[in-house]
Design an enzyme around this catalytic site. Structure first.
Site, PDB file in Angstrom:
ATOM      1  N   HIS A 162       0.829  -1.215   0.000  1.00 55.07           N
ATOM      2  CA  HIS A 162       0.000   0.000   0.000  1.00 55.07           C
ATOM      3  C   HIS A 162       0.864   1.265   0.000  1.00 55.07           C
ATOM      4  CE1 HIS A 162      -3.657  -2.363   0.943  1.00 55.07           C
ATOM      5  NE2 HIS A 162      -2.848  -3.079   1.680  1.00 55.07           N
ATOM      6  N   SER A 221      19.919  16.135 -17.519  1.00 51.59           N
ATOM      7  CA  SER A 221      19.227  17.421 -17.582  1.00 51.59           C
ATOM      8  C   SER A 221      20.013  18.410 -18.408  1.00 51.59           C
ATOM      9  CB  SER A 221      19.020  17.967 -16.168  1.00 51.59           C
ATOM     10  OG  SER A 221      18.523  19.294 -16.208  1.00 51.59           O
ATOM     11  N   LYS A 231      22.890  15.484 -13.052  1.00 53.21           N
ATOM     12  CA  LYS A 231      21.650  14.747 -12.831  1.00 53.21           C
ATOM     13  C   LYS A 231      21.651  13.438 -13.626  1.00 53.21           C
ATOM     14  CE  LYS A 231      16.778  15.901 -12.104  1.00 53.21           C
ATOM     15  NZ  LYS A 231      16.142  14.640 -12.476  1.00 53.21           N
ATOM     16  N   GLU A 249      11.961   4.792 -18.429  1.00 47.28           N
ATOM     17  CA  GLU A 249      10.973   5.646 -19.082  1.00 47.28           C
ATOM     18  C   GLU A 249      10.665   5.154 -20.497  1.00 47.28           C
ATOM     19  OE1 GLU A 249      12.821   9.440 -18.682  1.00 47.28           O
ATOM     20  OE2 GLU A 249      12.523   9.500 -16.512  1.00 47.28           O
TER      21      GLU A 249
END
Length: 461
Positions: A184, A314, A320, A327
């Site tokens: 959960h 980035s 980054k 993705e």
């Protein structure tokens, strides 16, 4: 058109680019249906292979003259020797055309006939009477659909097996690294990262099994049904010879022993197999999301996993690192889920003796298989392979967790254990401090009962 030739069909004369190998029916389709992506080359190549096999079969059955059959084979071999860029030049038709694929079938017939004419102008090869002999678009197109789909699924299975192997390696490597489980989206009891990965691996393993079990449904070929499934104008045993040659060529056990009325009007095999592809996509979505969430951070997220740095993350934030492979595979999964609606709806449109959503159905199917195979391989090689655990972070989160109190429950009861956990949360202390403060547990008992690795039920060796 300044440089053109004139050909005629049953509707009249048509101007065609002078250097084009296609004929009048292709040119009509090219002008009438200009919108959308081109018909997949995999399908074009399958149609060429079927027509080559058909020429050989017709020769064996004395259905066409041997010299014509031999020239058709030569012409197709010449076309199949071209690279994809050159081959595409003569197959310009799009997916969104007639729903039977008739115009693409005629495109192939016309190109083969014209190529034959270039090789030997002394033997006349006609698109309909010779190249298409014993065939109809209505049976040859679905035959090509099943062949290309079966081959695409084989490649998809290879990709899934590769990802499974990479997951098994991580499962083995991190089998004893303890971390906190979550249900959960909330803290749960401890497990090991190897156990977590074993769940991912089992998903892929099951999906691979589903594909292997269902893939044979694609081996039934509609070839031999001709216009409506009766086999009109096809020589006896014509379809059997073609199925045998397709089996030898592609290494898939194809059969012509099938109900031709089913083969023309229904695409249940493609529908059910794509359902398995969608299931794989759903599981890949879950796995990739778990990886990118567990690797979120590195300072302000879960931070349990270290993801590989494959490219700068980035354009504005130096240093980054983003989970780009996750993705990519999740975007592919979304496309597959959308394609499943297309495949399902298209499969339902078998009006009387003919399904007329064939081109969009096979396009969606092949796109799904190709997208998942490619992105899954990238995910395996550029994400899972280089993935490592942040063991200190995992240990920290286990130590801070309140749900390890579950191990006290058999000794002091559920209610008392819950009270200790709630008190620790209220006071902002560790579970150990709250447990000892309760007077229900001694420090020695706590240390004996609260061993995270023991809570995972992993046998220590």
């Amino acid at each position: 058109m300044e440089n053109y030739r004139v050909e005629s069909d049953t509707l009249g004369e048509v101007k065609i680019p002078a250097t084009a190998l296609w004929g009048a029916q292709t040119e009509r389709s090219r002008n009438n249906f200009p919108t959308g992506a081109k018909m997949p080359l995999e399908l074009i190549k399958a149609l060429l292979q079927i027509k080559k096999a058909a020429a050989v079969a017709n020769k064996e059955l004395d259905a066409i003259a041997p010299e014509k059959a031999d020239l058709i084979v030569q012409a197709i071999d010449k076309l199949l020797s071209l690279d994809d860029e050159d081959l595409r030049k003569d197959f310009p038709l799009v997916i969104y055309q007639t729903g039977s694929g008739t115009q693409t079938n005629m495109n192939v017939n016309e190109v083969v006939a014209h190529m034959a004419g270039k090789i030997n102008a002394d033997i006349e090869i006609l698109p309909n009477d010779d190249v298409n002999h014993g065939q109809s678009s209505n049976d040859i197109f679905p035959t090509a659909m099943n062949i290309t789909a079966a081959v695409a699924v084989d490649k998809l299975e290879d990709s899934a097996a590769h990802l499974l192997a990479e997951l098994k390696e991580k499962q083995k490597k991190y089998w004893h690294v303890v971390k906190i489980g979550r249900t959960h989206l909330q803290d749960a009891t401890p497990m090991t990262f190897g156990q977590e990965v074993s769940g991912w691996a089992s998903m892929v393993e099951h999906d691979l099994t589903f594909l292997k079990q269902l893939n044979p449904t694609l081996s039934e070929l509609a070839m031999g049904g001709t216009a409506v499934g009766t086999g009109l104008n096809a020589a006896p045993h014509f379809a059997e010879i073609i199925a045998k040659k397709m089996t030898e060529l592609y290494g898939v056990e194809f059969t012509a022993d099938s109900n031709k009325f089913y083969g023309l009007a229904a695409h249940s095999g493609l529908n059910v197999v794509h359902g398995a592809i969608k299931t794989l996509a759903s599981d890949l979505m879950k796995i990739a999301n778990d990886v990118r969430f567990l690797g979120s951070g590195p300072r302000a997220g879960y931070g349990e996993l270290n993801i590989p740095a494959n490219e700068p993350g980035s354009s504005i934030m130096p240093g980054k690192v983003n989970p780009t492979q996750a993705e990519a595979v999740t975007m592919a999964a979304v496309r597959v889920m959308g394609n499943d609606v297309v495949v399902g709806m298209a499969s339902s449109q078998g009006n009387f003796e003919m399904n007329v959503y064939k081109p969009v159905l096979i396009s969606a199917f092949l796109e799904s298989a190709e997208l998942l195979a490619g992105t899954m391989t990238g995910f395996a090689d550029k994400m899972i392979h280089g993935l490592s655990v942040n063991a200190d972070r995992m240990a920290e989160l286990v130590d801070r967790s309140l749900m390890t109190v579950t191990a006290l429950s058999p000794h002091i009861g559920y209610h008392e254990s819950a009270t200790i956990a709630q008190q620790a949360e209220k006071d902002g202390t560790t579970l150990k401090v709250a447990a000892i403060k309760s007077g229900l547990v001694t420090e020695a008992q706590y240390d004996e009962w609260m061993v995270p690795i023991d809570m995972t039920n992993i046998v220590q060796h």
